[in-house]
Design a protein around this motif. Sequence first.
Motif, PDB file in Angstrom:
ATOM      1  N   GLU A 140       0.650  -1.195  -0.109  1.00 31.83           N
ATOM      2  CA  GLU A 140       0.098   0.216   0.038  1.00 31.83           C
ATOM      3  C   GLU A 140       0.846   1.355  -0.081  1.00 31.83           C
ATOM      4  O   GLU A 140       0.304   2.326  -0.262  1.00 31.83           O
ATOM      5  N   HIS A 141       2.077   1.154   0.226  1.00 33.34           N
ATOM      6  CA  HIS A 141       3.190   1.967   0.120  1.00 33.34           C
ATOM      7  C   HIS A 141       3.583   2.402  -1.057  1.00 33.34           C
ATOM      8  O   HIS A 141       4.686   3.463  -1.132  1.00 33.34           O
ATOM      9  N   ARG A 416      -1.066 -10.925   0.530  1.00 30.99           N
ATOM     10  CA  ARG A 416      -0.992 -10.553   2.193  1.00 30.99           C
ATOM     11  C   ARG A 416      -0.801 -11.656   3.083  1.00 30.99           C
ATOM     12  O   ARG A 416      -0.568 -11.706   4.253  1.00 30.99           O
ATOM     13  N   LEU A 425      -1.135  -4.527  -8.286  1.00 34.15           N
ATOM     14  CA  LEU A 425      -1.024  -3.171  -8.438  1.00 34.15           C
ATOM     15  C   LEU A 425      -0.434  -2.942  -9.755  1.00 34.15           C
ATOM     16  O   LEU A 425       0.338  -3.676 -10.101  1.00 34.15           O
TER      17      LEU A 425
END
Length: 684
Positions: A140-141, A416, A425
């Motif tokens: 997510e970063h 995850r 992504l």
Amino acid sequence: MTATGLADTFGPDERDVLRTLFDTIIPADEATPGGWDGGVARLLDEHLQDFMSWARPSLFHALSDLEKAGFSHAASSHAARERLISSLPQETLGALLRIAYEGYYAGTSAPAGWATTGFKPVPLGVSPLDPDPAASIRPEHVRSHYDVVVVGAGAGGVVAARELAAAGREVLLVERGANHRNSELRGNHLQGKRAELYQVTAGAGEGDLRILENQDGTTTTLAGNGSGQAYGLNAMTVGGGTRLWQGMAWRFYPEDFAMASTYGVPPDSTLADWPFGYDELAPYYDQIEQQLGVSGDAASAMATRTPRTGPYPMPALPDDMARAQFGKAAARLGWDTSPIPFAINSVPRNGRAACVRCAQCVGHSCPVDAKNGTQNTFLPRALATGRCSLLTDARVTEILHDGKGRATGARIVFRRGNTSPPEELQVTADALVIASGAIETPRLLLTSGLGNDWVGRNHHSHGIAMASALGGPNVKTPDGPGHSVATVQFVHGQHKIWGGGVMFDLPAPYPLLKAQVGQFASPPVRFGQAHKTWMRDSRVFPGALSMVQEIPHAAARVSLDTQRTDTLGMPVARLRGTPHPASVEAAEYMASRCREWVQELGGESIFTMAAPGAPQGAEHSAGTARLGADPHSSACDPTGRLWHTSNVYVADASLHPTNGGFNPGLTVMANAMRVAQLMQEERR
């Protein structure tokens, strides 16, 4: 021990028989327990439901056959039990010995057989270190755009990432492997990198397949969670192969860059010169040796054949008995020898300790972090710029592009957790650097529809030649790093057979290999008290090994399988090819030279092995996106840029037209630095 595999599979009486069986194969003595309590029971109990499941049929067959033969764990004498075990069918007996050896001499951590053989993975008084691994960002970063995405955090990828970040580029470094701690990557002789047996810790993992085309037209599925040797023996973790290598840090010789010009091109070969010579790479070798940290002797016969601007940054590792005795034997043959250059601290350097000569250097992480890989040298420097982000446990499954030769970004897939569904992504980028290894790099390029017909071709590695004695002088100790002395007498020069290769002393075998070798002793010592006595008292006998230049075969190729995909939906690699006759000739020639050296040393009962490269590749795989001046005979231009693209580069051993007669790690790093610096020059 938590009863899982054993209690769920065998009843109490059967377990008692198995205990007696394995305590007969490896009996107890005053110093160490027998086979059952010494590691076999633990291995079976913990892993009979997974990687040791192959053993179940053999154990049931053994129980049945022993019952018919009147085997009684309560009444039989030890000698009688040995006779009954000897009478078992050879297939069953072979399986039982394998189970006994793997449990007692290898295991997943410190089995009793290590004490029996005097094997000490860490010297007495040394407290192992476990430094924190490099910081990895969470998915997510990840930002939406980077100047450069580098695929693969191994030898080439990390060096390229550091160069680019230091030059001001914003870099995302993506590694498919886990961000392991050092403690996870040592001490396991069944799942470690050089165990090559089961679910290699730094391996591909479950769901990652490869398809091997056999010479008879059939195919074999190679499982990523199976044998590391069968799959290809590539380390997949932060640092790649440099995390677990032994650190031999050779330069290629000038002739290695001009093999076709020097020797001619044999029929059915793809042999070609590099588009540049040694002089082009020499300044990068200088920089890599300094920045990585290499111990060596620049005045040695080996080093003086590669022009250099100065000494190694550290002196060679200390002399030992092997270097002295192998050196004397070589001198009697008229051969020069030299200390081996290692990417290992011979003295404390950059805040890290000197080598403590542990007994399990090759294939394991260093207990004091004295072994230099990209994970503890170039990667910290890349991250320290503030312009490089490391993303681990993530796969680039596609290079996004406009269909006209310009890449626009990358599709990245991650999980995850082991049971979580894959997530995706996408990031955009001004350029991409692919450094995933000589099988995964062409796989990604082909999946993405990039490159010409040379992508995937020219796949080769190294041949292996070896001679080992079963008797003779005791000139080796188990102390690391394992090898010590080398000769380059048969690397090019007047004694040239297709480039030949370097020769060096064999390391002392790990206990599991020693047990296996005992079956070939005279007389054989397979089990019982004679076996245990031999394991305890026999010497480390001498041997020599050669890294043989391989001539790439026109039939050797990495392509995509049209029927199979991995768990992320990416087509799996399909591997085919046979060793070129020139490679066979070179390997056989070097095996004879190894034998000559060991014989001169005083070795007895010498056996030799000549093994040209295998189609599934190995840790030295190379050539599948090779450099060249012409797109009709190469996949990348001399700068490392993929032909017919404007911003896709390769920075691993895939670029090597030929792979030298040495371990190629230093050359991979030197050329990756060169590629990254040329990228910057073009940008200006």
